[in-house]
Scaffold this active site. Structure first.
Site, PDB file in Angstrom:
ATOM      1  N   CYS A  89       7.128  -6.714   7.435  1.00 15.46           N
ATOM      2  CA  CYS A  89       8.116  -6.345   8.335  1.00 15.46           C
ATOM      3  C   CYS A  89       8.661  -8.041   8.898  1.00 15.46           C
ATOM      4  CB  CYS A  89       7.794  -5.281   8.786  1.00 15.46           C
ATOM      5  SG  CYS A  89       8.940  -4.953  10.030  1.00 15.46           S
ATOM      6  N   GLU A 111       0.718  -1.435   0.212  1.00 11.03           N
ATOM      7  CA  GLU A 111       0.140   0.099  -0.407  1.00 11.03           C
ATOM      8  C   GLU A 111       1.048   0.845   0.085  1.00 11.03           C
ATOM      9  OE1 GLU A 111      -3.985  -1.054   2.035  1.00 11.03           O
ATOM     10  OE2 GLU A 111      -2.298  -1.259   3.782  1.00 11.03           O
ATOM     11  N   CYS A 153       2.174  -2.916  15.390  1.00  9.91           N
ATOM     12  CA  CYS A 153       2.066  -2.571  14.834  1.00  9.91           C
ATOM     13  C   CYS A 153       1.062  -3.610  13.454  1.00  9.91           C
ATOM     14  CB  CYS A 153       3.499  -2.109  14.411  1.00  9.91           C
ATOM     15  SG  CYS A 153       3.264  -2.230  12.387  1.00  9.91           S
ATOM     16  N   CYS A 197       7.033  -5.120  16.305  1.00 11.26           N
ATOM     17  CA  CYS A 197       6.627  -4.210  16.524  1.00 11.26           C
ATOM     18  C   CYS A 197       5.250  -4.775  17.131  1.00 11.26           C
ATOM     19  CB  CYS A 197       6.643  -2.890  16.141  1.00 11.26           C
ATOM     20  SG  CYS A 197       8.447  -2.568  15.744  1.00 11.26           S
ATOM     21  N   CYS A 255       3.684   8.062   1.188  1.00  7.68           N
ATOM     22  CA  CYS A 255       4.111   7.462   2.094  1.00  7.68           C
ATOM     23  C   CYS A 255       3.586   6.035   1.533  1.00  7.68           C
ATOM     24  CB  CYS A 255       2.395   6.640   3.540  1.00  7.68           C
ATOM     25  SG  CYS A 255       3.718   5.714   4.340  1.00  7.68           S
ATOM     26  N   CYS A 311     -11.926  -1.128   4.673  1.00  8.64           N
ATOM     27  CA  CYS A 311     -11.233  -1.405   3.892  1.00  8.64           C
ATOM     28  C   CYS A 311     -10.953  -2.579   5.002  1.00  8.64           C
ATOM     29  CB  CYS A 311     -10.578  -1.220   3.099  1.00  8.64           C
ATOM     30  SG  CYS A 311      -9.741  -0.751   3.405  1.00  8.64           S
TER      31      CYS A 311
END
Ligand code: SAH
Ligand code: SF4
Length: 352
Positions: A113, A93, A120, A117, A106, A336
């Site tokens: 990832c 995204e 997140c 974290c 962004c 979404c």
């Protein structure tokens, strides 16, 4: 036949070298960059100032596209979110946030990832793969095409999916493409790379390209940061802060943009705020406080308004600029159900 190389994987200087090795005149790289990034022409056969033989050679041996836009959503507040698909089907995204005369893009640097974290949404996905330079650059090109007439992306923040410092060669090459005066010409002070604290790579990034560095701090003690940002166990707080303090690329003109996601009952006490002031006092800093955006599967919550207010009041004693971020584009993300993107949006507004 080997997999064709992508023309967008190379900044002009690197493409000149590649071309020279392939027996193509290096200045052709400059022409190709103009077609790709200024005129928006992707098909080498349409690059009419190249001779026919070269057009055909490029068309046969190289490719140009990396992503396709599969979905676009526009928020009532003007925030634009694109879901983009890579050739292997991976989805990423990218978001554009308009604010004043700024249009901040962004972008993602990885699919998922690995750093996990605890608050997140991207971390919950786990890691799939790094994005290529072409895939990073294509996020810009696709999103720019969706902007209203006359509006242009002015700022870039590597705060989408992934940890940019764990995909450094591709991120650096993409930054070089964005900085190129003859094509994108984005000013270096308008590009920010955000890291959760991959200490060993910070000097590598800052020596390669003159970007702003954002550091996702989120806690003032190792005990709390170990839980929020597990990478802290490898690169503890004091070591990261020392690197930032001593790095010659970090100056008053180019301070560190600290990010601090405020989590109810975890890092939101006046004592936390006092420690934060103490930590940031030691180096050129700006601070961005981001109240947590809860997402399904997460037990973390945003603190109550009065708790946030109390926290900000203590911070005001610091000698650094502070911003408190409000949610943007929440309507489209809610629709979404992809909160990974909303997290990013909240984190980056006003960062620069
Ligand atoms: N991996 C890099 C860049 C992408 S994450 C990094 O961690 O810095 C960018 C930012 O997203 C993080 O700093 C964090 O502030 C923010 N973020 C992640 N999850 C969030 C959440 N649930 N609520 C608010 N901000 C979040
Ligand atoms: Fe990765 Fe950044 Fe999310 Fe941490 S906050 S899991 S480093 S994307």
């Amino acid at each position: 036949m080997s997999e064709p190389l992508n023309l967008k994987d190379y900044a002009t200087a690197s493409l000149r070298e590649r071309f020279a090795k392939a027996g193509i005149k290096p200045f052709r790289a400059d022409q190709v960059a103009q077609w790709l990034y200024v005129r928006g022409v992707e098909d080498p056969l349409e690059m009419t100032d190249l001779d026919k033989a070269l057009r055909e050679k490029l068309s046969l041996e190289w490719k140009t596209s990396a992503l396709s836009l599969s979905d676009l959503q526009r928020s009532v507040d003007g925030t634009l979110k694109g879901a983009l698909m890579a050739e292997d089907g991976a989805m990423i995204e990218a978001v554009i946030i308009p604010e004043g005369d700024r249009r901040t893009l962004c972008i993602s640097s990885q699919v998922g990832c690995a750093l996990a974290c605890s608050f997140c949404a991207t971390g919950e996905m786990g890691f799939t793969r790094n994005l290529s330079t072409a895939e990073i650059v294509d996020q810009f090109l696709h999103m720019q095409r969706e902007m209203p007439e006359g509006e242009e992306i002015s700022n870039i923040v590597f705060m989408g999916m992934g940890e940019p410092l764990l995909n450094l060669p591709n991120v650096i090459e993409a930054v070089r493409i964005f900085l190129d005066q003859k094509t994108f010409a984005i000013a270096s002070k308008r590009i920010t790379v955000s890291t959760s604290g991959v200490l060993s790579k910070i000097p590598v990034l800052l020596e390669a390209v003159p970007v702003n560095l954002a550091l996702s701090l989120h806690a003032t003690t190792d005990k709390v940061r170990d839980v929020l940002v597990p990478l802290n166990k490898k690169f503890p707080l004091a070591a990261v802060m020392l690197e930032l303090k001593n790095n010659p690329m970090i100056t008053k003109r180019r301070p560190v943009f600290f990010e601090y996601t405020l989590l109810e009952g975890v890092n939101d006490s006046p004592e936390d705020a006092r420690r934060l002031v103490g930590l940031l006092r030691k180096l050129p800093a700006k601070l961005n406080v981001i109240p947590m955006n809860p997402h399904p599967g997460s037990t973390y919550r945003k603190p109550a308004e009065d708790v946030i207010g109390r926290f900000m009041k203590v911070l005001a004693k610091g000698n650094f600029p502070i911003t408190l971020r409000k949610s943007r584009g929440s309507d489209i993300d809610a629709a979404c159900g992809q909160l990974a993107a909303r997290n990013r949006v909240d984190a980056l507004i006003n960062l620069q």
